[in-house]
Write an enzyme that holds these catalytic residues in place. Structure first.
Site, mmCIF file in Angstrom:
data_model
loop_
_atom_site.group_PDB
_atom_site.id
_atom_site.type_symbol
_atom_site.label_atom_id
_atom_site.label_comp_id
_atom_site.label_asym_id
_atom_site.label_seq_id
_atom_site.Cartn_x
_atom_site.Cartn_y
_atom_site.Cartn_z
ATOM 1 N N GLY A 473 1.246 9.936 -9.007
ATOM 2 C CA GLY A 473 0.385 9.557 -8.285
ATOM 3 C C GLY A 473 0.861 9.159 -6.773
ATOM 4 N N SER A 474 -0.174 8.951 -5.852
ATOM 5 C CA SER A 474 0.251 8.438 -4.520
ATOM 6 C C SER A 474 -0.974 7.774 -4.096
ATOM 7 C CB SER A 474 0.465 9.682 -3.666
ATOM 8 O OG SER A 474 -0.747 10.563 -3.650
ATOM 9 N N GLY A 475 -0.717 6.827 -3.253
ATOM 10 C CA GLY A 475 -1.701 6.069 -2.527
ATOM 11 C C GLY A 475 -1.537 5.789 -0.831
ATOM 12 N N SER A 476 -2.057 4.783 -0.364
ATOM 13 C CA SER A 476 -2.266 4.599 0.943
ATOM 14 C C SER A 476 -0.677 4.113 1.669
ATOM 15 C CB SER A 476 -3.411 3.753 1.566
ATOM 16 O OG SER A 476 -2.889 2.507 0.660
ATOM 17 N N PHE A 477 -0.118 3.471 0.491
ATOM 18 C CA PHE A 477 1.219 3.065 1.103
ATOM 19 C C PHE A 477 2.585 3.656 0.439
ATOM 20 C CE2 PHE A 477 -1.568 -0.693 2.340
ATOM 21 C CZ PHE A 477 -0.977 -0.790 3.574
ATOM 22 N N GLY A 478 2.279 4.664 -0.398
ATOM 23 C CA GLY A 478 3.403 5.195 -1.114
ATOM 24 C C GLY A 478 3.022 6.058 -2.302
ATOM 25 N N VAL A 480 4.077 6.834 -6.409
ATOM 26 C CA VAL A 480 4.512 6.533 -7.770
ATOM 27 C C VAL A 480 4.904 7.525 -8.548
ATOM 28 C CG1 VAL A 480 3.832 5.164 -9.870
ATOM 29 C CG2 VAL A 480 2.584 4.957 -7.852
ATOM 30 N N LYS A 495 6.667 2.493 -7.861
ATOM 31 C CA LYS A 495 5.846 2.682 -6.635
ATOM 32 C C LYS A 495 6.709 2.489 -5.536
ATOM 33 C CE LYS A 495 1.940 0.639 -4.167
ATOM 34 N NZ LYS A 495 0.493 -0.076 -4.209
ATOM 35 N N ASP A 601 -9.602 -2.249 -3.802
ATOM 36 C CA ASP A 601 -9.617 -0.751 -4.004
ATOM 37 C C ASP A 601 -9.900 -0.323 -5.381
ATOM 38 O OD1 ASP A 601 -9.000 1.684 -3.212
ATOM 39 O OD2 ASP A 601 -6.890 1.465 -4.140
#
Length: 693
Positions: A473-478, A480, A495, A601
């Protein structure tokens, strides 16, 4: 200059020097250049050339300098290059060349500069390399795939000044005759598989001009020999990080007073840090800028004197067992009477600090508020649970107020008696209140956590080098990654923060400081926060969590619908339980944590464990009202089976209005169809059967 190299240059039969270095040339190296028999210099480096090295260049019998570095050349090194018997300078670095170095090239005895770094070359180095190339001065083969051992004959090239073997697959031990290289100034053997002991360091004491010694990221073990302290007085960089070295650090290491960089991180050093390290001041033109002693087992005092380290840029002593007993003589700013006090305020005066990492030790007391201590992006104090005060952004608890002792008069003695009685009464009252509260305290909440320490090296290995195959997975800051701790047979989620993203460092500090003191059944359990350096010397920050075996709610709500196995879909009872789990987590964050925390979030990225219990990770700052609204939208998505971004929601229609218009009589018509066939009749039972609150 742009365009291609014209093949018509071959008509310039008297041409001796062709220097096209540092342009924007493209296309191939013309084969026709091989006819320029008087050419002495051919320099085509730093362009965009493609194709291979033409074998015809082996005809340039007058050539002394050949350079095609920093292009996009492919293929192998032509065997014909070995015909250039007068070649002195040969550099093909940073291309995409492969295969082995042709044996003919090892016979060009005139070679002084030999640079093939940053390609895809493989095989072994010639066993007679130093005998056949006696005039070598600079030998660069780093960033390739060379294997087997380092030839001992290399040390027969006694004019060698620089050796770079970094990032290859060299095995076994380092030659013990390196001391033959009296002119050696640079030796980089890092990022290989070299091992056994460090006895070869003794031979290096003969190299009186040695300035850079880099042995990091290998498999060296044993203890650091005392001979390390008798290395060259000109030594300015000494890096032994990421090995298996054990024992104590010889205090005599501080004799290397001209060091500007010292790396002993991620080994198995024990004992105290030698007090003599205060002598490490660098040179008049190059002051000490970097010390990394992280991820060892040092304990006791930190004996640096800030007055001698006034120009230091980075200090990392994280992940050790250091206590708060930093000598307050540090910087000569504090008296000698407070050796067991808090972090000395004298550290505030080290104005050139760009990074100070004291995390995961046993420091305690008040954190200073000036200098590096007011820049939270440059400071890391995570894992020191007894620290207090400091800048508000650090989110540490307030320090207790110290009361000055009055003079010992009769009135003072009476006051002591009265205060003692009051304190006893208050203590007893507090105990009664605590007992009452403890009975009401939810068993799912705890106040402290045992954080496990991970190094960058361990996380790199446990995620297969942060492989895309491990990306979950990925998000706004990096991003996983899934990892596996083999010794514990335990799966983790890592993460990794994208530090180029604005606010990423702040997010890291916020999450670490918040998660350090909270834990709840429906919050993903954090195992540790890792702040370190990666293999390229860049900052690395990561959060390590428990791995949730059942993935995200989003998959179970939506992607599962396309799965042939309809058992992947959540039944009504399971959705109700997930909704309750999320409510518990949000209520805890808003109302029961030490400091109210806003998630900001909320969406179906909620994670499900093996028992389909919901867990959330942390968010950022916004408002409780926003969280509440997001939770309502999440409920609608769970029971309607429609994402808020569904194509049907346009022209002013959204998921909220869609649900509102159907209440109360047409609700069955908008509920997710997968819930209806078998569960409309079960709804009353499901509601009664929800978890015991």
């Amino acid at each position: 200059m742009e365009g291609e190299i014209p093949s018509s240059l071959s008509n310039c039969s008297n041409l001796k020097f062709l220097n096209l270095h540092g342009n924007k040339l493209k296309g191939k190296v013309p084969t026709e250049l091989g006819s320029l028999m008087k050419l002495k210099l051919l320099q085509l480096g730093i362009n965009n050339l493609v194709g291979g090295i033409p074998p015809s260049l082996g005809n340039l019998s007058s050539l002394t300098k050949f350079g095609v570095a920093d292009n996009n050349l492919v293929g192998n090194i032509p065997d014909a290059i070995g015909q250039l018997n007068g070649l002195v300078f040969f550099t093909i670095s940073f291309n995409k060349l492969s295969s082995t170095i042709p044996s003919s090239l090892y016979n060009v005895s005139s070679l002084q500069i030999f640079s093939v770094s940053g390609n895809q070359l493989n095989g072994t180095l010639s066993a007679n390399i130093g005998l056949n190339l006696p005039n070598l001065q600079n030998f660069y083969v780093g960033g390739n795939e060379f294997s087997r051992s380092i030839p001992t004959s290399l040390c027969n090239a006694t004019q060698l000044q620089r050796i770079d073997l970094v990032k290859n697959k060299f095995l076994e031990s380092v030659p013990t005759n390196l001391g033959n290289l009296l002119n050696l100034s640079w030796l980089d053997l890092s990022h290989n598989y070299l091992g056994k002991n460090l006895h070869f360091l003794t031979s290096l004491t003969n190299c009186s001009r040695l300035k850079n010694l880099v042995l990091a990221l290998n498999q060296f073990d044993g203890v650091l020999p005392n001979s390390v302290s008798t290395l060259s007085n000109e030594l300015i960089k000494l890096y032994f990080g990421n090995n298996e070295i054990s024992g104590t650090i010889p205090g005599s290491l501080a004799n290397l007073v001209n060091l500007i960089g010292l790396g002993l991180n991620e080994n198995h050093f024990i004992g105290v840090i030698p007090t003599a390290f205060g002598k490490l001041i660098g040179t008049s033109s190059l002051p000490l800028v970097n010390i990394n002693l992280s991820h060892n087992s040092f304990m006791g005092k930190l004996p640096f004197e800030a007055g001698n380290l006034k120009n230091i840029n980075e200090m990392d002593i994280s992940n050790n067992n250091l206590s708060s007993e930093i000598p307050t003589s540090i910087g000569n700013y504090v008296s000698q009477n407070n050796l067991s006090g808090p972090i000395p305020k004298g550290l505030e005066k080290l104005f050139f600090f760009e990074k100070l990492n004291l995390s995961f030790n046993n420091f305690e007391g008040e954190v200073p508020i000036k200098g590096v201590f007011k820049n939270i992006s440059a400071l890391s104090l995570i894992g020191n649970t007894k620290l207090c005060g400091g800048m508000q952004k650090l989110q540490l608890t307030k320090c207790p107020v110290n009361v000055m002792k009055p003079r010992k008069s009769i009135r003072f003695k009476h006051a002591i008696v009265i205060i003692s009685i009051v304190q006893i009464f208050l203590l007893f009252s507090s105990f009664i209140v605590w007992m009452k509260k403890s009975r009401k305290k939810s068993p799912s909440m705890v106040s402290t956590m045992d954080l496990i320490n991970f190094s960058y090296k361990e996380l790199y290995q446990e995620t297969n080098g942060f492989s895309r195959n491990n990306l979950i997975g990925s998000g706004s800051f990096g991003s996983v990654y899934k990892g596996f701790i083999h010794l514990e047979e335990r799966t983790i989620a890592v993460k990794v923060l994208n530090l180029h993203k604005k606010g990423a460092s702040k997010s890291f500090m916020v999450e670490c400081n918040a998660l350090r003191n909270i834990q709840h059944r429906n919050l993903v359990k954090i195992l540790t926060c890792c702040s370190s350096m990666d293999y390229n010397g860049n900052q690395f920050k990561a959060l390590v969590f428990e791995f949730m075996t059942n993935g995200s709610l989003d998959f179970w709500l939506h992607q599962g619908l396309d799965n042939e196995n309809q058992s992947m879909n959540l039944i009504l009872l399971q959705r109700l339980n997930v909704a309750i789990d999320v409510a518990f987590a949000i209520d805890y964050l808003h109302n029961h944590s030490v400091q109210p925390i806003i998630h900001c979030d909320l969406k179906p990225s909620v994670l499900l464990d093996n028992d389909t219990v919901a867990h959330y990770d942390m968010g950022d700052e916004t408002s409780i009202e926003a969280d509440t609204y997001s939770y309502r939208i999440l409920l609608l998505e769970m029971f309607l089976g429609k994402r808020p971004t569904d194509d049907m929601f346009k022209d002013g229609l959204n998921v909220h209005n869609f649900a509102k218009t159907a209440l109360p009589k047409e609700l069955v018509q908008i509920v997710g169809p997968i819930l209806l066939p078998r569960e409309v009749d079960e709804a009353p039972i499901a509601i009664v059967a929800t978890r015991d609150l």
